[in-house]
Each structure stands twice: as C-alpha cells, then as structure tokens.
Motif scaffolding. Sequence first.
Motif, PDB file in Angstrom:
ATOM      1  N   GLU A   1       0.834  -1.214   0.000  1.00 16.98           N
ATOM      2  CA  GLU A   1       0.000   0.000   0.000  1.00 16.98           C
ATOM      3  C   GLU A   1       0.864   1.258   0.000  1.00 16.98           C
ATOM      4  O   GLU A   1       0.572   2.231  -0.703  1.00 16.98           O
ATOM      5  CB  GLU A   1      -0.925  -0.006   1.223  1.00 16.98           C
ATOM      6  N   GLU A   2       1.926   1.240   0.785  1.00 20.79           N
ATOM      7  CA  GLU A   2       2.823   2.396   0.844  1.00 20.79           C
ATOM      8  C   GLU A   2       3.491   2.640  -0.506  1.00 20.79           C
ATOM      9  O   GLU A   2       3.637   3.793  -0.945  1.00 20.79           O
ATOM     10  CB  GLU A   2       3.882   2.176   1.929  1.00 20.79           C
TER      11      GLU A   2
ATOM     12  N   ALA B   1       0.989   4.198  -2.881  1.00 23.18           N
ATOM     13  CA  ALA B   1       0.772   5.615  -2.553  1.00 23.18           C
ATOM     14  C   ALA B   1       1.935   6.482  -3.029  1.00 23.18           C
ATOM     15  O   ALA B   1       1.749   7.641  -3.421  1.00 23.18           O
ATOM     16  CB  ALA B   1       0.572   5.773  -1.050  1.00 23.18           C
TER      17      ALA B   1
ATOM     18  N   ASP C   1       1.443   6.795  -6.822  1.00 21.43           N
ATOM     19  CA  ASP C   1       0.227   7.508  -7.224  1.00 21.43           C
ATOM     20  C   ASP C   1      -0.252   8.355  -6.049  1.00 21.43           C
ATOM     21  O   ASP C   1      -0.822   7.829  -5.080  1.00 21.43           O
ATOM     22  CB  ASP C   1      -0.846   6.499  -7.655  1.00 21.43           C
ATOM     23  N   LYS C   2      -0.036   9.663  -6.129  1.00 18.38           N
ATOM     24  CA  LYS C   2      -0.380  10.551  -5.019  1.00 18.38           C
ATOM     25  C   LYS C   2      -1.885  10.564  -4.737  1.00 18.38           C
ATOM     26  O   LYS C   2      -2.311  10.865  -3.618  1.00 18.38           O
ATOM     27  CB  LYS C   2       0.088  11.976  -5.310  1.00 18.38           C
ATOM     28  N   ALA C   3      -2.689  10.198  -5.738  1.00 12.73           N
ATOM     29  CA  ALA C   3      -4.149  10.201  -5.556  1.00 12.73           C
ATOM     30  C   ALA C   3      -4.664   8.890  -4.966  1.00 12.73           C
ATOM     31  O   ALA C   3      -5.855   8.770  -4.650  1.00 12.73           O
ATOM     32  CB  ALA C   3      -4.838  10.475  -6.896  1.00 12.73           C
ATOM     33  N   TYR C   4      -3.755   7.928  -4.807  1.00 10.30           N
ATOM     34  CA  TYR C   4      -4.194   6.609  -4.319  1.00 10.30           C
ATOM     35  C   TYR C   4      -4.602   6.691  -2.851  1.00 10.30           C
ATOM     36  O   TYR C   4      -3.887   7.272  -2.027  1.00 10.30           O
ATOM     37  CB  TYR C   4      -3.071   5.583  -4.487  1.00 10.30           C
ATOM     38  N   LYS C   5      -5.748   6.097  -2.535  1.00 12.05           N
ATOM     39  CA  LYS C   5      -6.231   6.076  -1.159  1.00 12.05           C
ATOM     40  C   LYS C   5      -5.871   4.731  -0.518  1.00 12.05           C
ATOM     41  O   LYS C   5      -6.374   3.688  -0.923  1.00 12.05           O
ATOM     42  CB  LYS C   5      -7.748   6.282  -1.115  1.00 12.05           C
ATOM     43  N   MET C   6      -5.006   4.801   0.457  1.00  9.55           N
ATOM     44  CA  MET C   6      -4.534   3.571   1.091  1.00  9.55           C
ATOM     45  C   MET C   6      -5.639   2.909   1.904  1.00  9.55           C
ATOM     46  O   MET C   6      -6.459   3.583   2.528  1.00  9.55           O
ATOM     47  CB  MET C   6      -3.343   3.874   2.020  1.00  9.55           C
ATOM     48  N   LYS C   7      -5.607   1.571   1.896  1.00  2.00           N
ATOM     49  CA  LYS C   7      -6.539   0.811   2.728  1.00  2.00           C
ATOM     50  C   LYS C   7      -6.143   0.982   4.193  1.00  2.00           C
ATOM     51  O   LYS C   7      -4.983   1.214   4.522  1.00  2.00           O
ATOM     52  CB  LYS C   7      -6.513  -0.670   2.343  1.00  2.00           C
ATOM     53  N   THR C   8      -7.121   0.851   5.062  1.00  2.84           N
ATOM     54  CA  THR C   8      -6.853   1.031   6.490  1.00  2.84           C
ATOM     55  C   THR C   8      -6.140  -0.190   7.065  1.00  2.84           C
ATOM     56  O   THR C   8      -6.149  -1.279   6.474  1.00  2.84           O
ATOM     57  CB  THR C   8      -8.162   1.240   7.263  1.00  2.84           C
TER      58      THR C   8
END
Length: 699
Positions: free
Chosen positions: A179-180, A183, A186-193
């Motif tokens: 996930e890191e 991110a 892709d600066k717009a990527y929303k990481m999973k919690t």
Amino acid sequence: MKKYAKHIYFSAIVIAALAFYSFQARPKADDPEKDQVLIEALRVILERGHYAPKMIDDRFSENIFDQFIENLDPYKRYFLASDIASFKKYYHDIDDQILRRKFDFYKEVTATYLKRLNETESYYQEILGKEFDYNVKESISLDEKTIEYPIDQAAQKNVWRKHLKFSTLSKLNDYLKEEEDKAKDDKAYKMKTFAELEKKARNKTLESIKDLFYYEHQTLDAERFATYLNCITEQFDPHTNYFAPEMKKRFDSSMAGSIEGIGARLSDERGYTKIVELIPGGPAYKQGDLEVGDYIVKVAQGDGEPTDIVGMRLSDAIELIKGKKGTTVTLTVKKVDNTYQKIAIVRDIVEFEETFVKSSITIKNGKKYGIIHLPKFYIDFKNQKQRNSGDDMRKEIEALKKEGIDGLAIDLRNNGGGSLSTAIDIAGLFIEKGPVVQVKYKDRHPDIRKDNDSSIVWNGPLVIMVNEMSASASEILAAAMQDYKRAIIIGSKQTYGKGTVQNIIPINQYLPYSSDLGALKLTIQKFYRINGGSTQLKGVSSDIVMPDRFTYLDISESELKSPLAWDQIPKANYVTQTHYSNFDQVVTEMQQYINSNKQFNKIDAYAKWLKNSQDDVTYSLNFNKYKEKQEQLNIEAKEYKDILKFNSPYHFTHPAYENNLVVKDSILKDKRTAWHKKLDEDIYVHTAIETLSKLKIAH
C-alpha cells in the motif's frame, strides 16, 4: 571395478540375503501383510548390503523415536507432553518391533497424531475469527530444539494462536508495504486502512491453514508409513532412502532427458519448499534471482492470487510450480537473509544441454586463458554412444589448445557429482597414467581406479575452482589433482564432503511379490583419495581459500544426521611430480591478496551476517517491533546487495569453433552472452585467472 562387476557383487549380497529371508521371515500364506514383507526385506538388505551397517539396538530405537515424532510435528503444535510421555514406553522397543515385524509404535503415534490433528483443526476458525492484539509484547520461537510440547489443550491452543498470529503478521506487513509503494507511485491513491489489511491477512492465513489441514487429511497411510521407513533407513546414513512406488516414479521422472517447468530441484524442509539446485540453463537459472537455499512460500499463476505453500506437501507444491512452456509462475521466496522477494519466471522446456561442458576465453597481458564450466559428471549408461563429460572435456580442451591458451581453469562450483568413471577419465587428461581414486566395499580391499592412458591432453597451468556445494565426483577430481600437485585448488575452505556411493535397488527385483514394494537407495561403497584419506565429511581443502556467502552456513555433509565417519586407508602407489616451479609461492601470494582484499573482507562479513540471520529464529509478535526488525533487515540486506558483483578488467568470449554455432542458433548465442556477462562480473573467476597467470611450469 567395472559397473557390471559392481552390480554382480552387490546382487550376490542381496540375493543371498533375501534367500535367507525366504526361509526365515516370509509371512505365512494366510497372513500376506505387505508392510511385514517390506520391513523385513529392508532390514535384511540394510544389514547385509549397507557399507557400514548399524546395530539395531536401543540407541537405534531412540533415534527412530525422536526422528519420526519430529517429522510429524516439528514445531510441537499437535502432540501434548502427555502424548510423548505415553509413547516413551516404546523408546527402547522399536528395535525389537523391527525384528518382530511389528508396528505398535508407528500405529499408536500415527493414530494419536490424527486424533490431535482433528482436535486442533477446530482451533483456527475461532482464533482467526477476530483481530489479533498486535500491541502486546510477546514472541514466538521456531527453534524445535528448545521449544516444549504443550502441557494441555489450553497451552496447545495458545501455541496455535501464536503461529497463526505470526503468519498473519508477516502477510499484514507485506500488504502495508504494498500500500505504501502504491501511494508513493500515485499521489491520488487512497490507502486501505490497517483494519482492512489486517482482515485480509487473517483471511489469507485462514485459506492457507485450510489447505494445510486438507492436505494432511489427504495424506495416505502408505505415505506416512514410507516416512517411518525412512526414519529407519536414514539411521544408516543420510543418503540411504526408501522410495515408495509413487516416489520411485517421481525419482525416475527427475532423471529424464528434459523437464518442463522452472528448472529447479526442490526439497521439503519441515514444511518449507527449499531450492536445493538450479539446473544450469533453465528458466530460474537464467532469470537469476532464485538461489540455492531459498524457501518458496507462495506460488501464483502469472498475476493471479498467490497460494501459500508453507506446510503443503512437496509433491503438491511442485504441481503448482511446474507448468507448460511459455506460462509464467510468480514465486514469493524467503531469502537466506530472512527478507522476502517476488520472482516471476517464465516456464520452459529445460534441456539438459546446459549441463554439458562449455568453455570461454579471456586475455590478460596478451596471453589467453581458458575456463571450462562442468556442472556435473554426466554419462548415459544405457547408451554408451551418447556424449559424456569425459569425451566432451577432451574435445573442449583440444579446441582451446587450438586457440593457443596459456592456462586453464575448470569450474566445479556447485557440481554435485555424477559418474565416477568420467571423473577418472577427466583426471587422466592432465596426468600420465596412474591411480586416481580408491573405491571400497565393506570388508574388502580397496579397488584402485586408474587412468591407463599415458598421454596428457593438457600439460599447462591448471586451476580448479570449487565451493561448499562441490561434491562426490567433483571432490574425487579435485583431490586427485591436489594429491599429484597438478592443479591449484581454489575456492571455499572445503568442499561438501560426500564420500559415499549409492545404488538404486528395486525391491521386487530381488523379492517377488504381488504388488510393488518400491525401491531402496543404498550406500554400498566409499571413496578414498589416492593419499589414503576419505573425502567423507572433510571433503577437499582448498589450497587458496576465498570467502563466500556459504562460508558459515550449515550446508555440508557433516551437518546431516548420521553421516558416515571419516577414516583413512593406506595410500595408493603414486608419485607427485614437481609440475610447477613456483607452486607454493603462488599459493602464498594469492592467499595474502585475498586476505587483504576489501571486497573479499566484505563478502566474509556478509557471510557472517547471513549466519546470524539464519540462527535468529525468535520473532516478535508485536507489530511495531516486527516491522522495525524487518525494516532493519532490509536496510542491512541492501548494504550487501551488490557485494558479489565485480568489475573485472577481463572480458570473456566464446572459442572460435562456436562462431558458426551462435550465428545459426540464437538461443545458444543468448545463453553464451548471459554466461560471459556472469564471468565478467565474477570475482572468483577473476581470482582464478590471476592465479593461472602467475603459475610457471617447471622445466
């Protein structure tokens, strides 16, 4: 002794042994118990045919007791302490059971194991049904020598909780890293919690454990019985093994002329699929990232979802890994430094062409030097007209001589052996006729195997490269060249140390029976150098020692269970000639160069780091501490990332006779180009050439 004579001698032993069996131990007609027939046949063959038969006594019983239970439950997750206490009544009785053809120990242990298997199967659904507490300070040890059996089911359940948490923690850390990375790209990527990824990791662990129990339930009693029989055979030595009928078929398949897959030989090490050999020229070998000693933990078909294979049966893991030519398999491997790497390999037909001799040439100060790579000592006993390593080596040397080479290096690194007869033939290319090796059956005088051809194909400077994985026939060739002082041996502190010879015995060939009884791979002979010392355990010590990654790892024959001992017999009648005028001087100079070389010193530091990483088998189950340790490992691993790469001033090319071949065969051209690039960057090859350039022939 010729192969035919060896076969006749051994057949006489076995036939006599089983003739004895036919009168003394054949089951009654109304009790045709196959297992009884099999264990008696194995016992008689082992006692009569093995090079160093063991006493089947109380100590023998103790070792089988420990090994069989350990094989079933290496991490002590199934058996309770009370189970082991109950089994102790058999501690000194298994030897008597073997003699009586009884299986009380095997049956009770197996029945208890299956009972505990069913009980523990109920744990994982409950444990994995809720999120783990990753803040608590606790750890898990995977050192089977120090961990204890749980005292009751509550303690057993806690053992399972820790193992399941450890598996989930490892996956969770991987998912967070992925996930890191996304991110970052892709600066717009929303990481999973964290909670989402934790649940995903638990579900993946759940799938893996379901597979584990599924495959355990699928295991046939015949397979577990074969495991038990191997606990018996391996008390004699680690290379004496029983092959159940299905395993014998797989063994025969592995000896075929080609395979379709990634080109790697695998072994099962306590539930882990381990790389034990990369077939030269195969897809994995050419791809370059997979290494001997790596553990495959996950397998994915192309870009598909990976399957966790930890705990999976080797045969089932192999089915996932192999596949049709042109398809891609993605392996997640645990490296020897405890880091993880994804490796994508395109499957191919793995021809054994790349196990054949090949050569290359380089130039230093206007002089040419040849290097010959010999991955194994090959021969086709069924078809003597097929190529073999002895004839191929002669042809290759003749071709290099036409090129005008001034020195020759033979690379035997990672050569696990093969045909002894071809090793003798190759030794004869460098010496006048004389003894090369001594081969001994038990209770017989050694047979001195000689080179009877007085001609010498190569009389110039000679260096032989070895490492810890050079074994068997490789050790015979290196030892003979060392004893004659014909070559400088350069490489690891010592070679592997396998000084024994095995023969495959189909049991039904000697004991008629209505169903297939499988086969026994039996140690029947021992190798000795012409100086009288065995190559067993001690291997061959290099004249010039170079540190490498494996220097401190436990990978030699001496680390196996029940290896045969080193011993010595009278030396053969041979004469060491003064072939070089400066042999000792070159050895001293090159050793001093290596000892003071910064890169070799760093390689030695890397080898020590690998050993420490391998020995560290305690892991924190606290997420932050686990992550911190993995990050530190990755930082340390990066420091050594390019440690083996070397910018050599020498550049290697193919010999002239291959010019037309590489023009016509683009695949061969690509193979040679890749090999030459590896030689250019190989500090060990560079050092071998430096050594060659210093040697002076005595006149």
